[in-house]
Scaffold this motif. Structure first.
Motif, PDB file in Angstrom:
ATOM      1  N   ASP A  72      94.150  86.830  44.951  1.00 18.64           N
ATOM      2  CA  ASP A  72      94.847  87.965  45.558  1.00 18.64           C
ATOM      3  C   ASP A  72      94.250  88.319  46.923  1.00 18.64           C
ATOM      4  O   ASP A  72      94.977  88.573  47.880  1.00 18.64           O
ATOM      5  CB  ASP A  72      94.796  89.186  44.639  1.00 18.64           C
ATOM      6  CG  ASP A  72      95.692  89.045  43.421  1.00 18.64           C
ATOM      7  OD1 ASP A  72      96.575  88.158  43.437  1.00 18.64           O
ATOM      8  OD2 ASP A  72      95.513  89.825  42.463  1.00 18.64           O
ATOM      9  N   VAL A  73      92.946  88.345  47.000  1.00 21.26           N
ATOM     10  CA  VAL A  73      92.284  88.664  48.264  1.00 21.26           C
ATOM     11  C   VAL A  73      92.581  87.572  49.300  1.00 21.26           C
ATOM     12  O   VAL A  73      92.892  87.871  50.460  1.00 21.26           O
ATOM     13  CB  VAL A  73      90.756  88.836  48.067  1.00 21.26           C
ATOM     14  CG1 VAL A  73      90.040  88.922  49.410  1.00 21.26           C
ATOM     15  CG2 VAL A  73      90.475  90.074  47.231  1.00 21.26           C
ATOM     16  N   GLY A  74      92.527  86.327  48.880  1.00 23.06           N
ATOM     17  CA  GLY A  74      92.832  85.223  49.787  1.00 23.06           C
ATOM     18  C   GLY A  74      94.261  85.287  50.292  1.00 23.06           C
ATOM     19  O   GLY A  74      94.538  85.067  51.469  1.00 23.06           O
ATOM     20  N   TYR A  75      95.182  85.625  49.404  1.00 26.99           N
ATOM     21  CA  TYR A  75      96.595  85.744  49.795  1.00 26.99           C
ATOM     22  C   TYR A  75      96.778  86.869  50.804  1.00 26.99           C
ATOM     23  O   TYR A  75      97.500  86.733  51.787  1.00 26.99           O
ATOM     24  CB  TYR A  75      97.457  85.987  48.558  1.00 26.99           C
ATOM     25  CG  TYR A  75      98.893  86.256  48.877  1.00 26.99           C
ATOM     26  CD1 TYR A  75      99.739  85.227  49.273  1.00 26.99           C
ATOM     27  CD2 TYR A  75      99.415  87.543  48.804  1.00 26.99           C
ATOM     28  CE1 TYR A  75     101.068  85.470  49.583  1.00 26.99           C
ATOM     29  CE2 TYR A  75     100.740  87.800  49.112  1.00 26.99           C
ATOM     30  CZ  TYR A  75     101.563  86.760  49.501  1.00 26.99           C
ATOM     31  OH  TYR A  75     102.868  87.004  49.815  1.00 26.99           O
ATOM     32  N   PHE A  93      95.378  85.780  54.160  1.00 22.25           N
ATOM     33  CA  PHE A  93      96.275  84.810  54.774  1.00 22.25           C
ATOM     34  C   PHE A  93      97.535  85.496  55.301  1.00 22.25           C
ATOM     35  O   PHE A  93      97.968  85.260  56.426  1.00 22.25           O
ATOM     36  CB  PHE A  93      96.643  83.720  53.758  1.00 22.25           C
ATOM     37  CG  PHE A  93      97.598  82.704  54.292  1.00 22.25           C
ATOM     38  CD1 PHE A  93      97.153  81.715  55.153  1.00 22.25           C
ATOM     39  CD2 PHE A  93      98.945  82.746  53.956  1.00 22.25           C
ATOM     40  CE1 PHE A  93      98.028  80.777  55.663  1.00 22.25           C
ATOM     41  CE2 PHE A  93      99.827  81.808  54.454  1.00 22.25           C
ATOM     42  CZ  PHE A  93      99.368  80.822  55.318  1.00 22.25           C
ATOM     43  N   SER A  94      98.115  86.371  54.504  1.00 20.11           N
ATOM     44  CA  SER A  94      99.327  87.077  54.924  1.00 20.11           C
ATOM     45  C   SER A  94      99.052  87.954  56.144  1.00 20.11           C
ATOM     46  O   SER A  94      99.862  88.015  57.070  1.00 20.11           O
ATOM     47  CB  SER A  94      99.860  87.950  53.782  1.00 20.11           C
ATOM     48  OG  SER A  94     100.250  87.154  52.705  1.00 20.11           O
ATOM     49  N   GLY A  95      97.928  88.615  56.149  1.00 14.73           N
ATOM     50  CA  GLY A  95      97.568  89.454  57.282  1.00 14.73           C
ATOM     51  C   GLY A  95      97.373  88.650  58.549  1.00 14.73           C
ATOM     52  O   GLY A  95      97.824  89.054  59.631  1.00 14.73           O
ATOM     53  N   SER A  96      96.734  87.501  58.426  1.00 10.29           N
ATOM     54  CA  SER A  96      96.517  86.675  59.612  1.00 10.29           C
ATOM     55  C   SER A  96      97.839  86.122  60.131  1.00 10.29           C
ATOM     56  O   SER A  96      98.060  86.043  61.344  1.00 10.29           O
ATOM     57  CB  SER A  96      95.538  85.535  59.321  1.00 10.29           C
ATOM     58  OG  SER A  96      96.085  84.624  58.398  1.00 10.29           O
ATOM     59  N   VAL A 117      83.691  88.237  39.432  1.00 11.83           N
ATOM     60  CA  VAL A 117      85.002  88.384  40.042  1.00 11.83           C
ATOM     61  C   VAL A 117      85.920  87.329  39.444  1.00 11.83           C
ATOM     62  O   VAL A 117      85.577  86.149  39.398  1.00 11.83           O
ATOM     63  CB  VAL A 117      84.899  88.224  41.575  1.00 11.83           C
ATOM     64  CG1 VAL A 117      86.250  88.340  42.227  1.00 11.83           C
ATOM     65  CG2 VAL A 117      83.931  89.247  42.147  1.00 11.83           C
ATOM     66  N   SER A 118      87.080  87.750  39.009  1.00 11.16           N
ATOM     67  CA  SER A 118      87.989  86.811  38.378  1.00 11.16           C
ATOM     68  C   SER A 118      88.677  85.942  39.427  1.00 11.16           C
ATOM     69  O   SER A 118      88.777  86.304  40.606  1.00 11.16           O
ATOM     70  CB  SER A 118      89.034  87.566  37.554  1.00 11.16           C
ATOM     71  OG  SER A 118      89.914  88.259  38.407  1.00 11.16           O
ATOM     72  N   GLY A 119      89.166  84.802  38.982  1.00  8.66           N
ATOM     73  CA  GLY A 119      89.876  83.895  39.886  1.00  8.66           C
ATOM     74  C   GLY A 119      91.140  84.519  40.438  1.00  8.66           C
ATOM     75  O   GLY A 119      91.517  84.292  41.584  1.00  8.66           O
ATOM     76  N   LYS A 120      91.802  85.333  39.619  1.00  7.10           N
ATOM     77  CA  LYS A 120      93.028  85.995  40.077  1.00  7.10           C
ATOM     78  C   LYS A 120      92.721  86.953  41.222  1.00  7.10           C
ATOM     79  O   LYS A 120      93.458  87.029  42.204  1.00  7.10           O
ATOM     80  CB  LYS A 120      93.680  86.746  38.922  1.00  7.10           C
ATOM     81  CG  LYS A 120      94.998  87.393  39.291  1.00  7.10           C
ATOM     82  CD  LYS A 120      95.570  88.158  38.102  1.00  7.10           C
ATOM     83  CE  LYS A 120      96.911  88.775  38.386  1.00  7.10           C
ATOM     84  NZ  LYS A 120      97.015  89.554  39.585  1.00  7.10           N
TER      85      LYS A 120
END
Length: 64
Positions: A14-17, A20-23, A7-10
């Motif tokens: 993206d998944v982390g963002y 976070f945005s959803g929370s 899995v790439s860092g990007k």
């Protein structure tokens, strides 16, 4: 072959963002809900206090 399975860092970013945005969106909605509930309770309490004050004033008006 090894690159496609990793899995790439990007993608991780993206998944982390998105998480976070959803929370943050859920917290905002919950905060709005709490605000509305508190405002409704305040208005109901004010209405009850006003009705109680009106009930206390009515006997004086009847005496006159």
């Amino acid at each position: 072959m090894l690159k496609s399975t990793m899995v790439s860092g990007k993608r991780i970013a993206d998944v982390g963002y998105r998480l976070f945005s959803g929370s943050m969106m859920l917290l905002t909605l919950y905060g709005g809900y709490l605000c509305v509930v508190r405002a409704r309770r305040y208005m109901d309490k004010q209405k009850a206090l006003e009705a109680a004050a009106q009930d206390q004033r009515e006997p004086e008006m009847i005496k006159d």
